[in-house]
Design a protein around this motif. Structure first.
Motif, PDB file in Angstrom:
ATOM      1  N   UNK A   1       0.755  -1.038   0.147  1.00 12.87           N
ATOM      2  CA  UNK A   1       0.172   0.048  -0.131  1.00 12.87           C
ATOM      3  C   UNK A   1       0.846   1.278  -0.131  1.00 12.87           C
ATOM      4  N   UNK A   2       0.315   2.359  -0.458  1.00 14.14           N
ATOM      5  CA  UNK A   2       1.027   3.801  -0.543  1.00 14.14           C
ATOM      6  C   UNK A   2       0.460   4.377   0.839  1.00 14.14           C
ATOM      7  N   UNK A   3       1.515   5.137   1.363  1.00 12.40           N
ATOM      8  CA  UNK A   3       0.964   5.757   2.576  1.00 12.40           C
ATOM      9  C   UNK A   3       0.106   6.739   2.334  1.00 12.40           C
ATOM     10  N   UNK A   4      -0.686   7.158   3.268  1.00 10.83           N
ATOM     11  CA  UNK A   4      -1.636   8.256   3.099  1.00 10.83           C
ATOM     12  C   UNK A   4      -1.013   9.546   3.036  1.00 10.83           C
ATOM     13  N   UNK A   5       0.293   9.592   3.653  1.00 16.03           N
ATOM     14  CA  UNK A   5       0.904  11.133   3.688  1.00 16.03           C
ATOM     15  C   UNK A   5       2.071  11.052   2.557  1.00 16.03           C
ATOM     16  N   UNK A   6       1.866  10.173   1.647  1.00 12.20           N
ATOM     17  CA  UNK A   6       2.816  10.443   0.465  1.00 12.20           C
ATOM     18  C   UNK A   6       2.201  11.214  -0.544  1.00 12.20           C
ATOM     19  N   UNK A   7       2.986  12.497  -0.574  1.00  8.59           N
ATOM     20  CA  UNK A   7       2.588  13.315  -1.661  1.00  8.59           C
ATOM     21  C   UNK A   7       3.626  13.924  -2.273  1.00  8.59           C
ATOM     22  N   UNK A   8       3.968  13.607  -3.372  1.00  7.08           N
ATOM     23  CA  UNK A   8       5.040  13.999  -4.347  1.00  7.08           C
ATOM     24  C   UNK A   8       5.000  15.320  -4.943  1.00  7.08           C
ATOM     25  N   UNK A   9       6.024  16.076  -5.167  1.00 10.22           N
ATOM     26  CA  UNK A   9       5.996  17.180  -5.854  1.00 10.22           C
ATOM     27  C   UNK A   9       5.425  17.302  -7.192  1.00 10.22           C
TER      28      UNK A   9
ATOM     29  N   UNK B   1      -2.300  16.554 -13.005  1.00 20.72           N
ATOM     30  CA  UNK B   1      -1.220  16.768 -12.439  1.00 20.72           C
ATOM     31  C   UNK B   1      -0.290  15.525 -12.392  1.00 20.72           C
ATOM     32  N   UNK B   2       1.000  15.626 -12.394  1.00 21.00           N
ATOM     33  CA  UNK B   2       2.008  14.416 -12.597  1.00 21.00           C
ATOM     34  C   UNK B   2       3.017  14.833 -11.727  1.00 21.00           C
ATOM     35  N   UNK B   3       3.811  13.752 -11.538  1.00 17.98           N
ATOM     36  CA  UNK B   3       5.101  13.870 -10.671  1.00 17.98           C
ATOM     37  C   UNK B   3       6.154  14.937 -11.243  1.00 17.98           C
ATOM     38  N   UNK B   4       6.545  16.132 -10.596  1.00 11.93           N
ATOM     39  CA  UNK B   4       7.376  16.831 -11.299  1.00 11.93           C
ATOM     40  C   UNK B   4       8.725  16.261 -11.938  1.00 11.93           C
ATOM     41  N   UNK B   5       9.083  15.116 -11.385  1.00  9.48           N
ATOM     42  CA  UNK B   5      10.453  14.391 -11.815  1.00  9.48           C
ATOM     43  C   UNK B   5      10.215  13.828 -12.922  1.00  9.48           C
ATOM     44  N   UNK B   6       8.983  13.141 -13.352  1.00 16.54           N
ATOM     45  CA  UNK B   6       8.600  12.506 -14.519  1.00 16.54           C
ATOM     46  C   UNK B   6       7.969  13.288 -15.643  1.00 16.54           C
TER      47      UNK B   6
ATOM     48  N   UNK C   1       1.257   7.468 -13.070  1.00 20.04           N
ATOM     49  CA  UNK C   1       0.387   7.137 -13.961  1.00 20.04           C
ATOM     50  C   UNK C   1      -0.584   7.823 -14.618  1.00 20.04           C
ATOM     51  N   UNK C   2      -0.585   7.352 -15.966  1.00 17.27           N
ATOM     52  CA  UNK C   2      -1.532   8.479 -17.014  1.00 17.27           C
ATOM     53  C   UNK C   2      -2.680   7.354 -17.517  1.00 17.27           C
ATOM     54  N   UNK C   3      -3.762   7.727 -17.482  1.00 13.19           N
ATOM     55  CA  UNK C   3      -4.796   7.107 -18.097  1.00 13.19           C
ATOM     56  C   UNK C   3      -5.295   7.970 -19.381  1.00 13.19           C
ATOM     57  N   UNK C   4      -5.080   7.265 -20.556  1.00 12.36           N
ATOM     58  CA  UNK C   4      -5.380   7.864 -21.631  1.00 12.36           C
ATOM     59  C   UNK C   4      -6.791   7.806 -22.150  1.00 12.36           C
TER      60      UNK C   4
END
Ligand SMILES: [Zn+2]
Length: 279
Positions: A104-112, A121-126, A199-202
């Motif tokens: 599972x992914x932690x509730x507090x995980x918020x990437x830039x 929105x997408x992860x700034x690094x990717x 992840x991107x849904x097209x």
């Protein structure tokens, strides 16, 4: 007359001796110059990076010198050690984060985050790789492609999931059954890859996407931008998720390349890395 002849012979002998000394001197000087040139050439041409070769040269020049101990390790041992530490690092990479029913992914995980387009929105690094990939599709004449959905916060995913549960409950299902059914369509908030912003849904977010040119293009080229089809048709047993032709996940080019070559889904690839680590 005889006296003069004798003097001449003596002079001739002296002359020859002088010439011989000069020639010998010249030969010695030439030999010294040649040795100096050889020395200079060696100084300028000796290999700097290949210590093994340098050591070899040193040994030839000076047989008394002991060989360097670092060179006694077989090359293969060093390579394996490097591979192991690399794999350890790789498993902790942000782009390889595994999210599924067991992770599972932690509730507090918020990437830039960075905005792709209209609230997507997408992860700034990717995000740069996602942009390049979409641009490449446009250049290839595929204009009918868009990202319908990408990052969802834990709360948003929770809301979507609960809405689905309510839908099934309204159809007369009990809580447990409604949750089970909901889970086949919407991921539980802690199990959704969309919380990673990788992840991107097209397009229409349906398997009609499979029949588009965009899908064919992605199957062939997405790896070059670091993206993989996260839930392939033939890996449903392993991923625990039904086939989703529209859902593409960023893992990074190096990983995507190996996954494509070996035909691995993310679960299999991570197992493969762990296996390499324990060798
Ligand atoms: Zn998705």
């Amino acid at each position: 007359m005889a006296k003069r002849m004798a003097k001449k012979v003596v002079n001739k002998k002296k002359f020859i001796r002088g010439i011989s000394i000069i020639i010998a001197g010249l030969v010695i000087i030439i030999m010294l110059i040649v040795m100096m040139i050889k020395g200079i050439i060696y100084l300028f041409t000796k290999p700097k990076d290949d210590t093994k070769q340098e050591n070899k040269v040193a040994q030839v020049d000076n047989p008394v010198q002991e060989p360097m101990k670092t060179n006694t390790l077989p090359a293969s041992t060093t390579a394996t050690n490097q591979g192991t530490s690399q794999n350890l690092d790789v498993l902790n990479e942000w782009n390889l984060k595994l999210v599924n029913k067991d992770n599972s992914v932690d509730r507090s995980y918020v990437p830039e985050l960075e905005e792709l387009d209209d609230g997507i929105m997408f992860d700034k690094r990717a995000i740069g790789y996602l942009r390049s990939m979409i641009n490449a599709m446009y250049k290839a004449g595929i204009k009918n492609v868009w990202v319908q959905s990408s990052y969802r916060s834990y709360e948003k995913q929770e809301e979507l999931f609960n809405r689905k549960v309510t839908y099934y409950k309204n159809q007369g299902k009990k809580q447990e059954e409604a949750e089970r059914l909901a889970q086949t369509v919407v991921q539980r908030p802690e199990m959704s890859e969309h919380n990673l912003a990788l992840a991107a849904d097209f397009n229409t977010v349906t398997n009609e996407f499979e029949n588009t040119k965009a899908f064919t293009w992605l199957q062939k080229n997405a790896w070059e931008y670091g993206f993989v089809l996260r839930y392939p048709k033939d890996k449903q047993e392993i991923t625990g998720i039904v086939y989703e032709s529209w859902h593409w996940r960023y893992v990074g080019k190096d990983h995507a390349k190996v996954m494509k070559e070996k035909g691995y889904c993310l679960e299999e690839y991570i197992d493969y890395l762990k296996g390499a680590q324990s060798v």
